[in-house]
Design a protein around this motif. Structure first.
Motif, short mmCIF file in Angstrom:
data_model
loop_
_atom_site.label_atom_id
_atom_site.label_comp_id
_atom_site.label_asym_id
_atom_site.label_seq_id
_atom_site.Cartn_x
_atom_site.Cartn_y
_atom_site.Cartn_z
N CYS A 96 48.74 -47.52 -17.99
CA CYS A 96 47.62 -47.84 -18.86
C CYS A 96 47.74 -49.25 -19.44
O CYS A 96 46.75 -49.98 -19.55
N ASP A 97 48.95 -49.65 -19.81
CA ASP A 97 49.16 -51.00 -20.33
C ASP A 97 48.80 -52.03 -19.27
O ASP A 97 48.16 -53.05 -19.56
N ARG A 98 49.22 -51.78 -18.05
CA ARG A 98 48.92 -52.72 -16.96
C ARG A 98 47.42 -52.80 -16.69
O ARG A 98 46.90 -53.88 -16.39
N LEU A 99 46.73 -51.69 -16.82
CA LEU A 99 45.29 -51.65 -16.57
C LEU A 99 44.47 -52.09 -17.78
O LEU A 99 43.26 -52.30 -17.68
N GLY A 100 45.12 -52.21 -18.94
CA GLY A 100 44.42 -52.64 -20.15
C GLY A 100 43.54 -51.57 -20.75
O GLY A 100 42.49 -51.87 -21.32
N VAL A 101 43.98 -50.30 -20.66
CA VAL A 101 43.22 -49.21 -21.26
C VAL A 101 44.13 -48.47 -22.23
O VAL A 101 45.35 -48.44 -22.08
N GLU A 102 43.53 -47.85 -23.25
CA GLU A 102 44.29 -47.10 -24.24
C GLU A 102 44.43 -45.64 -23.81
O GLU A 102 43.64 -45.13 -23.02
N MET A 103 45.46 -45.00 -24.36
CA MET A 103 45.69 -43.58 -24.10
C MET A 103 46.13 -42.90 -25.38
O MET A 103 46.45 -43.54 -26.38
N LEU A 104 46.13 -41.58 -25.35
CA LEU A 104 46.54 -40.80 -26.51
C LEU A 104 48.02 -41.01 -26.81
O LEU A 104 48.84 -41.15 -25.90
N ASP A 105 48.36 -41.00 -28.08
CA ASP A 105 49.76 -41.05 -28.49
C ASP A 105 50.37 -39.64 -28.41
O ASP A 105 49.67 -38.65 -28.59
N GLY A 106 51.66 -39.60 -28.18
CA GLY A 106 52.38 -38.34 -28.22
C GLY A 106 53.00 -37.98 -26.90
O GLY A 106 52.65 -38.52 -25.85
N PRO A 107 53.94 -37.05 -26.91
CA PRO A 107 54.62 -36.64 -25.69
C PRO A 107 53.81 -35.69 -24.81
O PRO A 107 53.97 -35.67 -23.59
N HIS A 108 52.93 -34.88 -25.43
CA HIS A 108 52.17 -33.88 -24.68
C HIS A 108 51.08 -33.30 -25.58
O HIS A 108 51.00 -33.63 -26.77
N CYS A 109 50.26 -32.43 -25.00
CA CYS A 109 49.12 -31.89 -25.75
C CYS A 109 49.56 -30.98 -26.89
O CYS A 109 48.88 -30.90 -27.92
#
Length: 208
Positions: A96-109
């Motif tokens: 995601c960092d390489r693609l420049g997009v954000e993602m949810l924080d945390g280890p899992h749902c």
């Protein structure tokens, strides 16, 4: 009916590019994301889900997310990836960092539904967790993949080190609570119920 184990693309107005956000989610979150969108009036967000069965193959998640981001990014101002690390060992975050997009924080749902701060503070190393999705899909995602339907004697090998099953509930649904209790009984585990609502998922979407 939401196809829990298949790719889902939300039906609605076609993307218009400017100002629209694509939510690229695990199929296990489809119901919850649609509920949060409806509750908070997030009509500028569209939802596309990858197959929930990736839950059982975390090594495949980064590549699947990258393919989907590249396919859709020309139609949206932003893309928000609705996966936590989910067993990828940091590879999804790197993607995601390489693609420049954000993602949810945390280890899992389990963590972000419970709230990442609260979950990190708990001492539950011997707990096996279920969410609404996993209660509904217990046989598909637990019983059959582990072979417990064919070899119930494997239960002790898989679950012998667990002491309880904790149902992290997104909705207050008696039917699901009864099913979760039955799952705990099948695994020979103490049953606990914890209502979490949508936790950090709701906070992340409303601030995205």
């Amino acid at each position: 009916m939401i196809p829990d184990d298949q790719t889902l693309t939300e039906q609605g107005a076609p993307p218009t590019g400017s100002g629209r956000v694509l939510l690229l989610a695990c199929g296990a979150l489809a119901r919850e994301v649609l509920a949060v969108k409806s509750q908070h009036g997030l009509g500028h967000m569209d939802l596309t889900c990858l197959p929930a069965i990736l839950h059982n193959h975390p090594d495949r998640i980064p590549a699947a997310v990258e393919t989907a981001v590249k396919e859709h990014r020309g139609n949206y101002s932003d893309i928000f990836v609705l996966y936590a690390d989910c067993g990828t060992g940091g590879l999804l975050r790197a993607t995601c960092d390489r693609l420049g997009v954000e993602m949810l924080d945390g280890p899992h749902c389990y963590s972000f539904f419970d709230g990442n701060v609260a979950f990190a503070a708990r001492d539950e190393m011997a707990a096996f967790y279920l969410t609404d999705f996993l209660v509904r899909q217990f046989d598909t995602f637990v019983t059959k993949p582990l072979g417990l339907d064919r070899h119930p004697d494997l239960r002790d090998m898989y679950f012998g080190n667990y002491d309880r099953l904790i149902y992290l509930a997104q909705t207050d649904t008696p039917e699901l609570q009864n099913t979760a209790k039955a799952c705990a009984d099948r695994l020979g585990l103490k049953y606990e119920y914890r209502f979490t609502g949508y936790g950090d998922l709701a906070r992340a979407l409303t601030s995205a």
